[in-house]
Design a protein around this motif. Structure first.
Motif, PDB file in Angstrom:
ATOM      1  N   GLY A 252       0.795  -1.212   0.000  1.00  0.00           N
ATOM      2  CA  GLY A 252       0.000   0.000   0.000  1.00  0.00           C
ATOM      3  C   GLY A 252       0.830   1.265   0.000  1.00  0.00           C
ATOM      4  O   GLY A 252       1.950   1.299   0.518  1.00  0.00           O
ATOM      5  N   GLU A 253       0.259   2.312  -0.582  1.00  0.00           N
ATOM      6  CA  GLU A 253       0.894   3.622  -0.638  1.00  0.00           C
ATOM      7  C   GLU A 253      -0.175   4.691  -0.417  1.00  0.00           C
ATOM      8  O   GLU A 253      -1.279   4.612  -0.969  1.00  0.00           O
ATOM      9  N   VAL A 254       0.152   5.685   0.395  1.00  0.00           N
ATOM     10  CA  VAL A 254      -0.737   6.817   0.640  1.00  0.00           C
ATOM     11  C   VAL A 254      -0.011   8.068   0.139  1.00  0.00           C
ATOM     12  O   VAL A 254       0.770   8.670   0.867  1.00  0.00           O
ATOM     13  N   PRO A 255      -0.238   8.450  -1.111  1.00  0.00           N
ATOM     14  CA  PRO A 255       0.520   9.560  -1.700  1.00  0.00           C
ATOM     15  C   PRO A 255       0.034  10.920  -1.206  1.00  0.00           C
ATOM     16  O   PRO A 255      -1.169  11.139  -1.031  1.00  0.00           O
ATOM     17  N   THR A 256       0.976  11.828  -0.979  1.00  0.00           N
ATOM     18  CA  THR A 256       0.628  13.182  -0.533  1.00  0.00           C
ATOM     19  C   THR A 256       0.981  14.249  -1.573  1.00  0.00           C
ATOM     20  O   THR A 256       0.527  15.384  -1.457  1.00  0.00           O
ATOM     21  N   THR A 257       1.746  13.889  -2.589  1.00  0.00           N
ATOM     22  CA  THR A 257       2.157  14.879  -3.586  1.00  0.00           C
ATOM     23  C   THR A 257       0.959  15.350  -4.409  1.00  0.00           C
ATOM     24  O   THR A 257      -0.004  14.603  -4.618  1.00  0.00           O
TER      25      THR A 257
ATOM     26  N   ALA B 192      10.955   3.012  -0.970  1.00  0.00           N
ATOM     27  CA  ALA B 192      10.772   1.847  -1.846  1.00  0.00           C
ATOM     28  C   ALA B 192      10.881   2.252  -3.310  1.00  0.00           C
ATOM     29  O   ALA B 192      10.274   3.235  -3.744  1.00  0.00           O
ATOM     30  N   THR B 193      11.631   1.493  -4.072  1.00  0.00           N
ATOM     31  CA  THR B 193      11.768   1.746  -5.508  1.00  0.00           C
ATOM     32  C   THR B 193      10.748   0.903  -6.266  1.00  0.00           C
ATOM     33  O   THR B 193      10.228  -0.096  -5.743  1.00  0.00           O
ATOM     34  N   TRP B 194      10.460   1.298  -7.509  1.00  0.00           N
ATOM     35  CA  TRP B 194       9.494   0.541  -8.289  1.00  0.00           C
ATOM     36  C   TRP B 194       9.952  -0.893  -8.555  1.00  0.00           C
ATOM     37  O   TRP B 194       9.132  -1.826  -8.461  1.00  0.00           O
ATOM     38  N   PRO B 195      11.226  -1.131  -8.878  1.00  0.00           N
ATOM     39  CA  PRO B 195      11.658  -2.530  -9.041  1.00  0.00           C
ATOM     40  C   PRO B 195      11.413  -3.371  -7.790  1.00  0.00           C
ATOM     41  O   PRO B 195      11.059  -4.552  -7.895  1.00  0.00           O
ATOM     42  N   GLN B 196      11.566  -2.768  -6.612  1.00  0.00           N
ATOM     43  CA  GLN B 196      11.295  -3.508  -5.372  1.00  0.00           C
ATOM     44  C   GLN B 196       9.812  -3.835  -5.246  1.00  0.00           C
ATOM     45  O   GLN B 196       9.445  -4.930  -4.807  1.00  0.00           O
ATOM     46  N   VAL B 197       8.959  -2.895  -5.619  1.00  0.00           N
ATOM     47  CA  VAL B 197       7.512  -3.125  -5.563  1.00  0.00           C
ATOM     48  C   VAL B 197       7.123  -4.243  -6.522  1.00  0.00           C
ATOM     49  O   VAL B 197       6.351  -5.144  -6.170  1.00  0.00           O
TER      50      VAL B 197
ATOM     51  N   ASP C  21       7.566   2.095 -14.272  1.00  0.00           N
ATOM     52  CA  ASP C  21       7.974   2.945 -13.163  1.00  0.00           C
ATOM     53  C   ASP C  21       6.738   3.350 -12.376  1.00  0.00           C
ATOM     54  O   ASP C  21       5.611   3.040 -12.758  1.00  0.00           O
ATOM     55  N   TRP C  22       6.968   4.050 -11.268  1.00  0.00           N
ATOM     56  CA  TRP C  22       5.856   4.538 -10.475  1.00  0.00           C
ATOM     57  C   TRP C  22       4.901   5.353 -11.350  1.00  0.00           C
ATOM     58  O   TRP C  22       5.350   6.241 -12.082  1.00  0.00           O
ATOM     59  N   PRO C  23       3.623   5.093 -11.302  1.00  0.00           N
ATOM     60  CA  PRO C  23       2.679   5.954 -12.023  1.00  0.00           C
ATOM     61  C   PRO C  23       2.580   7.300 -11.319  1.00  0.00           C
ATOM     62  O   PRO C  23       2.969   7.444 -10.156  1.00  0.00           O
TER      63      PRO C  23
END
Length: 209
Positions: free
Chosen positions: A32-37, A72-77, A159-161
Motif C-alpha cells: 500500500g501507498e498513501v501519496p501526498t504529492t 521503496a523503488t518501483w523494481p522492489q515493488v 515505473d511509479w505511475p
C-alpha cells in the motif's frame, strides 16, 4: 469524473460490517501507498485530532495492507508480486471493509479496481458559448479511493505511475488495462479543502464513525 459502464456496488452497507469482522488470517495481503504529492498541505489537515494521511495509513494497515517505506523503488515493488493499493489521504474515512473488498475484487477479476462516488452537482453540456442539456447524473461518478492495481499491472508498468491526480491516473490505466468501478460508501467521499474536512468530521460524528 468518469462515466463507468462496469460500476459495481456492495449489496448492503451491512456487507462492510461483515468484512470488518473477518479474522486477520482472512485479510487480503497487498502493498500500500498513501501519496501526498499534488495535494498541497491538505493531507496534513486534522480530523479528530489526527492528520488525514495518518488516518488513511491506519486504515490500510487495518485492512491487511503492508504500507511501503517511502524509500521503496518501483523494481522492489514489482519484485514482491502483490497487488498495490493506492489510497488517497483526501478520502481518509474510507471504511476498512471497503478497502478489503476492493483488494478482493482486484484479485478475483485481475483488474484495476477503483473506488468511486456518485456525482451530486448538476452537469450541463457546453458547445462553444451555448449551454446545453443537463447530463444524467446517474451515469457519472467521481474517482475517490482506493485505486488497486493487480500484480500483473504492477509488473507491466515500468515505473511509479503519477499519483498526484487519481482521476488522471485512472484515465491513463483504462487505456491499457481492464478497470472496474466499485461504489464507495458516503464516508469514502473525497475532501477538496478545509471546509470539506469540517463537513466530513460532522458527518462522521453523525454516523458514529
Amino acid at each position: 469524473m468518469t462515466d463507468p459502464d462496469n460500476l459495481d456496488r456492495l449489496d448492503d452497507e451491512d456487507d462492510l460490517d461483515d468484512l470488518d469482522d473477518l479474522d486477520d488470517l482472512d485479510r487480503p495481503r497487498a502493498l500500500g501507498e498513501v501519496p501526498t504529492t499534488g495535494r498541497g498541505g491538505l493531507p496534513f489537515a486534522l480530523l479528530h485530532g489526527e492528520a488525514l494521511v495518518t488516518i488513511a495509513s491506519w486504515a490500510l494497515g487495518d485492512a491487511g495492507v503492508d504500507l511501503l517505506d517511502f524509500t521503496a523503488t518501483w523494481p522492489q515493488v514489482r519484485e514482491v508480486g502483490q497487488p498495490l493499493v493506492l489510497h488517497d489521504p483526501l478520502c481518509p474515512l474510507t471504511p476498512v471493509g471497503f478497502l478489503r473488498e476492493a483488494v478482493r475484487r482486484c484479485r478475483a477479476e485481475d483488474a484495476v479496481v477503483v473506488g468511486v462516488r456518485p456525482v451530486t452537482d448538476t452537469i450541463k453540456t457546453v458547445a462553444g458559448d451555448v449551454v446545453g442539456e443537463t447530463v444524467d447524473r446517474d451515469s457519472l461518478h467521481t474517482v475517490c479511493s482506493p485505486v488497486v492495481l493487480p500484480a500483473a499491472v504492477v509488473a507491466a508498468l515500468e515505473d511509479w505511475p503519477d499519483l498526484d491526480d487519481f482521476a488522471a491516473l485512472v484515465t491513463t490505466l483504462r487505456e491499457r488495462f481492464p478497470v472496474m468501478f466499485l461504489e464507495a460508501p458516503a464516508l469514502g467521499r473525497r475532501v477538496e479543502d478545509e471546509s470539506a474536512v469540517a463537513l466530513l468530521t460532522a458527518f462522521a460524528e453523525e454516523q458514529g464513525a
